[in-house]
Scaffold this active site. Structure first.
Site, PDB file in Angstrom:
ATOM      1  N   GLU A 168       1.859  -0.445  -4.944  1.00 38.27           N
ATOM      2  CA  GLU A 168       0.891   0.584  -5.338  1.00 38.27           C
ATOM      3  C   GLU A 168       1.646   1.904  -5.342  1.00 38.27           C
ATOM      4  OE1 GLU A 168      -3.149   2.855  -3.863  1.00 38.27           O
ATOM      5  OE2 GLU A 168      -1.494   2.443  -2.526  1.00 38.27           O
ATOM      6  N   ASP A 199       0.835  -1.203   0.000  1.00 33.51           N
ATOM      7  CA  ASP A 199       0.000   0.000   0.000  1.00 33.51           C
ATOM      8  C   ASP A 199       0.872   1.257   0.000  1.00 33.51           C
ATOM      9  OD1 ASP A 199      -2.807   0.949   0.363  1.00 33.51           O
ATOM     10  OD2 ASP A 199      -1.952   1.861   2.162  1.00 33.51           O
TER      11      ASP A 199
END
Ligand code: GLC
Length: 579
Positions: free
Chosen positions: A304, A241
């Protein structure tokens, strides 16, 4: 962000639980050693189709209105039959759910609302038996404010070792009542929050998500332990993330971002920005890569990283760093041949320079679903997941047609692809959720100007009727539209031209025609309206973005995203041909 009367794809993944006794084909964790088309089994991710499971919204086994791990385990045969290679589970760790679980209170446990560690182990075991690999989410940029470390930091006070794990600073002005800098939170407002003792802490997202200080070696050690914890439980990889956010320039005085033209999560960083896409972040992934490589077979990681160019993205997938980084240029490309071609050409070139494969993505839990996105007038979808109020008219029929064509385009490209749950059902964004149902922190933080991302997170319809269309035996934590019975898995599995049938067929064909094999653009097509390429594997893909039907090239038609008009490819349609 996802096939025909024919219910299952052409080459189902075998359930090895029934046949395999030979452990030599099995990794140390039980992950299948299925040869990737490249012939390098441990590089399975280079061509894999990875299905994103948004845990809270996939399948609810206990009727409490929220998805859970046993619910996913029970539905794994659906994913095997769909024909994907792996699943990525969004965070299922203990969390106050201030940001849908991306606010983690304990990185090495399962939130009771989703099950137990035992349920997790059962899920991994069942997935591996079905030939599916399992990727889990890791959230290293910030913890939840409920995390033990942050609670300790608040209690220990200024100057303490406990505060040094986060980014605490004194405020500006004579009484320190102004934030330490002008840095913005992605969800709106200042990125600084004041504590009762007067100090401020950094949160690039919600105030309940304090940023960690990756200059602190304790933070490094703790995340390495978390990686090993899940790797030892058998996971095949991680989705990282906010991979572009961990490194910050915290040198004093903190620099202003006023001149940076910074815009939310979009194309940012790479120019010595104080907190996005800084070069120091790569050292963290080199450290992680050494851990992943120490396992046999080596495990993978996908970042990401919202960065401003394919070249910056390629830095994350250098041979000693991550294996994949989501191609958000492709996701953000508008529905024109020019925009899509640019995203494809630039991404392939950038990843080739570092020897990586490209990682295509059309949607995820942060962006407006593509059936809706592609229906919007040009120029209104550039920041899709923070859509402004006053949505323009939505022609869903057109958007769905384009989404189906986009799926065939994506799945024909060389590299890996991610499919977000419900994409394979052609689900639209739910744009009319009642305001009192909205849970995305964006809604509150924007002063109710932005509705946020709940519209792409509405639980999956599995059956044509029932209290939550088969999602569970009870309701669903976000209300499903009344029309969703018709979009359910059961309805589409029985329908020849359905979106589910298209995905199943495409994924089956991809096993025959995917893999390595360069892409060559075909001459003789109008580049303004058409994308046409041939893969060295023997697959030709043509997409018509223009207003008029297009004469099909020679070759056996394998699959089309919508009905072909005689020998012509209608507007907003894609076709796969052999030869
Ligand atoms: C990532 C997640 C998103 C989350 C944010 C903060 O962008 O995909 O859902 O809100 O990080 O953790």
């Amino acid at each position: 962000m996802v096939a025909e009367g024919r219910l299952w794809h052409t080459s189902p993944v075998p359930d090895t639980s029934l046949t395999t006794t030979d452990q030599s084909h099995t990794s140390t964790t039980g992950a299948p050693d299925v040869a990737a088309p490249s012939g390098l089994p441990h590089q399975w991710w280079r061509h894999a189709v990875i299905y994103q499971v948004y845990v809270r919204s996939f399948a609810d086994s206990n009727g409490d209105g929220e998805g859970d791990l046993p619910g996913i385990t029970a539905r794994l045969p659906y994913l095997a039959e769909l024909g994907v290679d792996a699943l990525w589970l969004t965070p299922f760790y203990p969390s106050p759910l201030a940001d849908g679980g991306y606010d983690v209170a304990d990185y090495r446990d399962v939130d009771p609302r989703y099950g137990t560690l035992g349920d997790f182990d059962a899920l991994v075991e069942r997935a591996h038996r079905l030939g599916l690999r399992v990727v889990v989410d890791i959230v290293p940029n910030h913890t939840s404010s409920a995390h033990r470390w942050f609670q300790q930091a608040l209690a220990a006070g200024p100057g303490s070792a406990e505060r040094a794990r986060y980014v605490f600073r004194d405020g500006q002005g004579p009484d320190g009542s102004a934030p330490p800098s002008d840095w913005h939170a992605v969800f709106g407002g200042s990125a600084w929050e004041r504590t009762p003792d007067g100090q401020w802490y950094l949160h690039l997202f919600d105030p309940s998500q304090p940023d960690l200080d990756w200059g602190n070696s304790e933070v490094h050690e703790d995340f390495l332990a978390t990686l090993r914890f899940w790797l030892d439980r058998g996971v095949d990889g991680f989705r990282i993330d906010v991979a572009h956010g961990l490194a910050k320039d915290l040198s004093e005085p903190l620099r202003s971002v006023a001149e940076d033209g910074e815009h939310l999560l979009s194309a940012i960083g790479g120019h010595n920005h104080p907190y996005w896409d800084r070069d120091e972040v790569h050292e963290i992934y080199r450290e992680w890569r050494r851990v992943l490589d120490a396992y046999s077979p080596p495990r993978m990681a996908c970042g990401e990283a919202w960065v401003h160019s394919p070249a910056r993205r390629a830095l994350y997938v250098r041979p000693d760093e991550l294996h994949q980084a989501f191609n958000f240029d492709f996701l953000q490309a508008s529905w024109t041949a020019e925009s899509m071609r640019a995203a494809i050409v630039e991404s392939l070139a950038a990843s080739a320079q570092v020897g990586a494969s490209t990682t295509w993505v059309l949607s995820n839990h942060d962006v407006m679903r593509e059936a809706t996105r592609y229906a919007l007038p040009p120029g209104t979808d550039d920041v899709p997941w923070l859509r402004a109020e006053g949505a323009p008219p939505i022609d869903l029929e057109l958007g769905t047609r384009r989404a189906r064509a986009a799926a065939l385009l994506m799945l024909a490209l060389p590299g890996s692809a991610y499919v977000y749950q419900g994409e394979e059902l052609g689900l639209p964004e739910v744009v009319d959720l009642p305001e009192d149902a909205l849970q995305d922190p964006v809604w509150e933080r924007s002063g109710h100007r932005e509705r946020g991302r709940d519209g792409c997170r509405v639980p999956i319809p599995w059956s044509t009727e029932g209290p939550s269309y088969g999602f569970g035996t009870g309701g669903s934590w976000l209300p499903q539209p009344a029309s969703w019975g018709g979009l359910s898995v059961a309805a589409q599995a029985a329908s020849a031209g359905s979106c589910l049938a298209l995905y199943r067929e495409a994924l089956g064909l991809r096993r025959r025609f995917g893999g390595d094999g360069e892409l060559h653009w075909l001459a003789g097509f109008d580049p303004e309206t058409t994308l046409a390429f041939r893969r060295e594997t023997g697959l030709t893909c043509v997409v018509n973005f223009g207003p008029a039907p297009l004469v099909l090239p020679a070759g056996e038609v394998l699959l089309a995203s919508d009905e072909l008009a005689g020998g012509a490819l209608p507007p907003d349609t894609a076709v796969w041909l052999a030869g």
